[in-house]
Motif scaffolding. Structure first.
Motif, PDB file in Angstrom:
ATOM      1  N   ARG A 181      56.239  -2.355 -20.734  1.00 45.23           N
ATOM      2  CA  ARG A 181      56.848  -3.495 -20.028  1.00 45.23           C
ATOM      3  C   ARG A 181      57.964  -3.022 -19.100  1.00 45.23           C
ATOM      4  O   ARG A 181      58.128  -3.532 -17.998  1.00 45.23           O
ATOM      5  CB  ARG A 181      57.388  -4.521 -21.029  1.00 45.23           C
ATOM      6  CG  ARG A 181      56.290  -5.280 -21.770  1.00 45.23           C
ATOM      7  CD  ARG A 181      56.836  -6.534 -22.437  1.00 45.23           C
ATOM      8  NE  ARG A 181      57.779  -6.241 -23.499  1.00 45.23           N
ATOM      9  CZ  ARG A 181      57.449  -6.028 -24.768  1.00 45.23           C
ATOM     10  NH1 ARG A 181      56.171  -6.051 -25.137  1.00 45.23           N
ATOM     11  NH2 ARG A 181      58.370  -5.789 -25.678  1.00 45.23           N
ATOM     12  N   LYS A 184      56.505  -1.517 -16.017  1.00 46.87           N
ATOM     13  CA  LYS A 184      56.020  -2.594 -15.131  1.00 46.87           C
ATOM     14  C   LYS A 184      57.203  -3.174 -14.351  1.00 46.87           C
ATOM     15  O   LYS A 184      57.092  -3.489 -13.163  1.00 46.87           O
ATOM     16  CB  LYS A 184      55.359  -3.705 -15.959  1.00 46.87           C
ATOM     17  CG  LYS A 184      53.894  -3.444 -16.273  1.00 46.87           C
ATOM     18  CD  LYS A 184      53.299  -4.654 -16.963  1.00 46.87           C
ATOM     19  CE  LYS A 184      51.891  -4.354 -17.460  1.00 46.87           C
ATOM     20  NZ  LYS A 184      51.349  -5.455 -18.264  1.00 46.87           N
ATOM     21  N   SER A 187      58.145  -0.853 -11.548  1.00 49.12           N
ATOM     22  CA  SER A 187      57.207  -0.998 -10.414  1.00 49.12           C
ATOM     23  C   SER A 187      57.496  -2.273  -9.624  1.00 49.12           C
ATOM     24  O   SER A 187      57.497  -2.269  -8.387  1.00 49.12           O
ATOM     25  CB  SER A 187      55.758  -1.037 -10.916  1.00 49.12           C
ATOM     26  OG  SER A 187      55.422   0.183 -11.504  1.00 49.12           O
TER      27      SER A 187
END
Length: 202
Positions: A181, A184, A187
């Motif tokens: 997580r 992510k 990103s």
């Protein structure tokens, strides 16, 4: 000490909830086609809730506080608290922008604005690239801590009994999920930085 800090955090979130309710009642997004077309007010890396009502996000914060890990699990506890702090800041940023949305609704009838009013409002709400770089740095720090936690558990497993090894393995799996997580989120923040910098270059 931690109990007093948690009580203060709960009080702040209760105040935030009242402000979010007032924001929602004002229906400040109701005349904004851009905002009405959005599936969610925030990035999925910050909230798992999908809604155009601020109160729903404050409810998620309350749930996060209610399910905080024990404070003796220092890394997990700190990581969870830091996530809650970033969620509170995200909601506060939208509430802080209330005058922009009020002005946007009042100005809605003007057909020949040089730039669509909603774009001005959205740009003002968007984090500056400086804030995003701070967020990226913080996420990288979370990533580093989570990797360290995994390495520590792996070392502990070498000397652990079968029962302890099973528990440590479960902790490793849970931390891996958190690491996923976190990456992510990294990103998503990098994508946001690119978008903001592209806008500045236009």
């Amino acid at each position: 000490m931690q109990s007093a800090a948690l009580d203060k955090l709960r009080q702040q979130v209760a105040t935030l909830k009242q402000q979010a309710e007032q924001f929602d009642k004002a229906k400040l997004f109701s005349k904004n086609r851009y905002m009405q077309a959005q599936p969610s007010l925030f990035d999925r890396a910050v909230f798992s809730t999908k809604s155009m009502n601020l109160v729903d996000y404050v409810i998620e914060i309350e749930d996060e506080i209610a399910s905080l890990p024990p404070s003796d699990h220092r890394h997990a506890y700190t990581y969870a608290l830091e996530r809650i702090a970033s969620q509170v800041q995200a909601v506060f940023n939208v509430i802080k922008s209330t005058p922009i949305w009020v002005k946007e609704n009042k100005s809605h009838y003007k057909p020949r604005a040089k730039q669509p009013i909603y774009k001005q409002a959205v740009q003002k709400i968007m984090q500056s690239s400086h804030e995003l770089y701070d967020e990226l740095k913080q996420n990288h720090e979370f990533e580093r801590r989570l990797v360290l936690m995994i390495e520590e558990r792996k070392l502990q497993m070498e000397k652990a009994s079968p029962a302890q090894a099973q528990k440590l393995n479960q902790e490793i799996l849970t931390t891996h999920a958190r690491l996923g997580r976190c990456r992510k989120a990294i990103s998503a923040t990098e994508d946001k930085i690119q978008q903001v910098e592209k806008q500045h270059l236009r």
